[in-house]
Design an enzyme around this catalytic site. Structure first.
Site, PDB file in Angstrom:
ATOM      1  N   THR A  82      -9.746   0.737  -9.511  1.00  0.00           N
ATOM      2  CA  THR A  82      -8.831  -0.249  -8.983  1.00  0.00           C
ATOM      3  C   THR A  82      -8.929  -1.392  -9.965  1.00  0.00           C
ATOM      4  O   THR A  82      -9.772  -1.373 -10.854  1.00  0.00           O
ATOM      5  CB  THR A  82      -9.313  -0.601  -7.559  1.00  0.00           C
TER       6      THR A  82
ATOM      7  N   SER B 216      -7.466   0.830   3.268  1.00  0.00           N
ATOM      8  CA  SER B 216      -8.034   0.429   1.980  1.00  0.00           C
ATOM      9  C   SER B 216      -9.271  -0.433   2.195  1.00  0.00           C
ATOM     10  O   SER B 216      -9.553  -0.875   3.313  1.00  0.00           O
ATOM     11  CB  SER B 216      -6.987  -0.377   1.207  1.00  0.00           C
TER      12      SER B 216
ATOM     13  N   GLY C 295     -13.656  -1.216  -6.891  1.00  0.00           N
ATOM     14  CA  GLY C 295     -14.958  -0.624  -6.558  1.00  0.00           C
ATOM     15  C   GLY C 295     -15.022   0.138  -5.256  1.00  0.00           C
ATOM     16  O   GLY C 295     -16.105   0.252  -4.671  1.00  0.00           O
ATOM     17  N   GLY C 296     -13.880   0.662  -4.756  1.00  0.00           N
ATOM     18  CA  GLY C 296     -13.933   1.445  -3.517  1.00  0.00           C
ATOM     19  C   GLY C 296     -14.499   0.605  -2.387  1.00  0.00           C
ATOM     20  O   GLY C 296     -14.264  -0.608  -2.319  1.00  0.00           O
TER      21      GLY C 296
ATOM     22  N   ASN D 207      -6.317   4.454  -6.959  1.00  0.00           N
ATOM     23  CA  ASN D 207      -7.488   5.039  -6.317  1.00  0.00           C
ATOM     24  C   ASN D 207      -8.465   5.530  -7.379  1.00  0.00           C
ATOM     25  O   ASN D 207      -9.215   4.760  -7.934  1.00  0.00           O
ATOM     26  CB  ASN D 207      -7.128   6.137  -5.317  1.00  0.00           C
TER      27      ASN D 207
ATOM     28  N   ARG E 217       0.838  -1.190   0.000  1.00  0.00           N
ATOM     29  CA  ARG E 217       0.000   0.000   0.000  1.00  0.00           C
ATOM     30  C   ARG E 217       0.880   1.250   0.000  1.00  0.00           C
ATOM     31  O   ARG E 217       1.954   1.258   0.626  1.00  0.00           O
ATOM     32  CB  ARG E 217      -0.850  -0.035   1.269  1.00  0.00           C
TER      33      ARG E 217
ATOM     34  N   ASP F 191      -7.799   8.230   0.546  1.00  0.00           N
ATOM     35  CA  ASP F 191      -8.313   7.103   1.333  1.00  0.00           C
ATOM     36  C   ASP F 191      -8.081   7.279   2.825  1.00  0.00           C
ATOM     37  O   ASP F 191      -8.629   6.527   3.640  1.00  0.00           O
ATOM     38  CB  ASP F 191      -7.707   5.778   0.854  1.00  0.00           C
TER      39      ASP F 191
HETATM   40  N1  GLY Z   1      -8.496   3.159  -3.249  1.00  0.00           N
HETATM   41  C1  GLY Z   1      -9.496   2.247  -2.957  1.00  0.00           C
HETATM   42  C2  GLY Z   1      -9.144   1.365  -1.820  1.00  0.00           C
HETATM   43  O1  GLY Z   1      -7.984   1.096  -1.589  1.00  0.00           O
HETATM   44  O2  GLY Z   1     -10.016   0.924  -1.128  1.00  0.00           O
END
Ligand code: GLY
Length: 571
Positions: A382, A453, A475-476, A402, A115, A424
């Site tokens: 993503t 995340s 998909g966030g 992101n 990350r 995030d």
């Molecule tokens: N950027 C989306 C996530 O990492 O959840």
């Protein structure tokens, strides 16, 4: 046992690797609106030995070729990771980060966290003065990239082929170019208003001031040179030397914070995966710095205690799912953050006792979460890929910039996009971010900290501990509920994986207090029943790009989400 098998009607199981789009009429699935366009439409690829599925058929072919050259699942996953940075630049990346779950056929499951991290000059309130858009677009939104550290570390630990062989296909795709299709052209077009603003993005992605046209060849020579530097020097070719100099120069150009030391210090981290037991199945998923495994585990634990679930698409099921999700997200947003900075009470959150406490709170009517936030706009980019090799080694990997095309900033002279992952974080604790998530202090910004995340790369074992499924999606925050849905659709509703992926989805994240459903997915009568229970329904859009693999009687079946342009390659 009731089996919903649209795929059985429409998609013959083939002995050899091949794509089999649906042609035959498809029976309506119980609980699904007749207007739902995706029934029977998941893209399916069958392989006897091995399978790769990604958001880009070109990248899947790269992975398959590496497997056929004698590479293992990790070699293929690393090759796919670099190839996606070339052929799927909205989300595939070397300027972002990701998470990888690796299950060697007979070994310990491990989780690799690469990350992004906050630069050392980042501060808790840095976006208060800069304004909310500064965490989404432009240089200040960029976290220290983790992708190259992650991919090289995965290869160092598990790779079988030389690194140069694994990265070579992406260099070829960048320097010789690849054929642009409708999907790629319109994807770049849809973000051109942001890309045009940054000179290096404009020259890279809008040559002649327009997106590459379908049928044209798209070359990225600067990206090719950057990949060659990584080929020749490994991670140091990115985090030190001329590529690092260009990143730092780009930061100076636009007021970004990443320094030479931030880059030199960055490391990928091996972590213990989250292990969830659900109705006899075992699910491995990502621990913090992703909330994915914990939050999905909480949802599954709450649902498991209900016993046999109501039928798919029924108001009774959607109500229980929404209430379970609401509670799991409340805990996510309160307790979870980078484990190197905050204590994550993972054991308690994932205990079956805690799940029964939460379940007992769920009645026949909707609970209330105070609505502080506007509707979540959605729209992340993503991407997920799944790989199983001929020995049965498996990799589940989700990676991201992101936003679609990240910060929209391309590193001048190095040809790759940088992430906007800083959004995030709880950039303003108590206020919603790009996804409408309202998060707290556990995920506040601090120098060197990794932003929480939702990515949920997962591997499922059947009750005999045999590898059954590899799955994930972009998909966030909806990533978490989508992976839950696919797993529950298969285990609880006895769907084939293609049907489980094609089925309409719902989502609840507590705040905003709305039960989100894909448009035209569920029957109007179902939505009316949910309204009568007190749910606020938002029926807008379609979301996700699940890329999964399941075991079949004859080998492996790769399944790509019909909502986007992915595809599989197996042999
Ligand atoms: N950027 C989306 C996530 O990492 O959840």
């Amino acid at each position: 046992m009731r089996r919903y098998s649209l795929a059985a009607l429409s998609i013959p199981v083939l002995m050899a690797a091949c794509a089999a789009p649906s042609a035959a009429p498809v029976a309506p699935m119980p609980g699904v609106a007749p207007a739902w366009p995706f029934s029977g439409k998941a893209r399916v690829t069958n392989g006897i030995n091995a399978m790769v599925v990604t958001g880009s058929p070109l990248a899947s072919e790269v992975g398959r070729d590496i497997l056929q050259q004698g590479g293992n699942a990790v070699d293929a996953a690393v090759a796919v990771g670099f190839a996606l940075a070339v052929v799927h630049p909205e989300a595939g990346n070397i300027g972002g980060g990701g998470f990888m779950i690796i299950r060697p056929r007979n070994g310990r499951v491990r989780a690799l966290d690469y990350r992004e991290a906050a630069p050392s000059l980042a501060t808790r309130d840095m976006y208060h003065a800069a304004g909310p858009d500064a965490s989404v677009t432009g240089h200040l939104s960029v976290g220290v990239p983790g992708a190259v550290a992650g991919l090289t570390e995965a290869h160092r630990q598990y790779g079988r082929l030389p690194f140069s062989a694994v990265i070579e296909p992406s260099i070829r795709l960048a320097t010789q170019g690849f054929l642009v299709d409708e999907y790629r052209s319109s994807s770049i077009a849809s973000d051109s208003a942001r890309l045009v603003f940054f000179p290096a993005s404009r020259t890279t992605f809008l040559p002649a001031d327009r997106p590459p046209q379908p049928g044209s060849i798209f070359r990225q020579p600067e990206l090719g040179a950057t990949l060659e530097a990584i080929r020749d020097s490994g991670a140091a070719g990115f985090y030190q030397g001329w590529v690092a100099e260009l990143i730092v120069a780009e930061m100076r150009r636009g007021g970004g914070l990443i320094s030479r030391d931030d880059l030199a210090r960055y490391r990928a981290i091996w972590r213990e995966p989250i292990e969830i037991s659900y109705r006899g199945y075992t699910i491995y998923s990502m621990p913090p710095a992703s909330s994915g495994g914990v939050t999905m585990g909480q949802i599954l634990n709450i649902m498991e205690g209900f016993g046999a679930l109501p039928p798919f698409g029924s108001a009774a099921l959607l109500h229980r799912e929404a209430e379970a999700m609401r509670r799991a997200f409340a805990d996510r947003n309160t307790y979870l953050g980078d484990p190197d900075f905050v204590r994550n009470p993972v054991e308690r959150l994932l205990s079956k006792e805690y799940a029964s406490q939460l379940r007992r709170q769920i009645g026949e009517q909707a609970s209330i979460t105070p609505n502080l936030a506007p509707m979540a706009p959605g729209g992340s980019s993503t991407t997920h890929y799944s790989v199983i090799d001929a020995e049965g080694n498996a990799v589940s990997c989700t990676t991201t910039l992101n936003n679609s095309y990240g910060s929209a900033v391309t590193v001048t002279g190095a040809g790759f996009l940088l992430n906007d992952e800083m959004d995030d974080f709880a950039t303003s604790p108590g206020q919603p971010n790009m996804y409408g998530l309202v998060q707290g202090e556990a995920n506040a910004i601090a120098p060197g900290k990794r932003m929480l995340s939702a990515m949920t790369p997962s591997i499922v074992l059947d009750p005999k501990k045999q590898l059954q499924m590899v799955v994930g999606t972009p998909g966030g925050p909806r990533i978490i509920t989508m992976v839950y849905h696919v797993i529950s659709n298969v285990i609880d509703h006895h769907m084939s994986l293609p049907d489980a992926v094609a089925a309409p989805r719902m989502h609840h994240q507590g705040l905003p207090d709305s039960l989100q459903v894909e448009s035209d997915g569920f029957l109007p009568v179902t939505l009316d029943s949910l309204r009568a229970k007190g749910h606020r329904i938002s029926a807008r859009g379609r979301w996700g790009d699940v890329e999964g693999i399941t075991r079949t009687a004859t080998g492996w079946q790769g399944v790509s989400d019909p909502r986007r342009g992915g595809g599989g390659a197996g042999y």
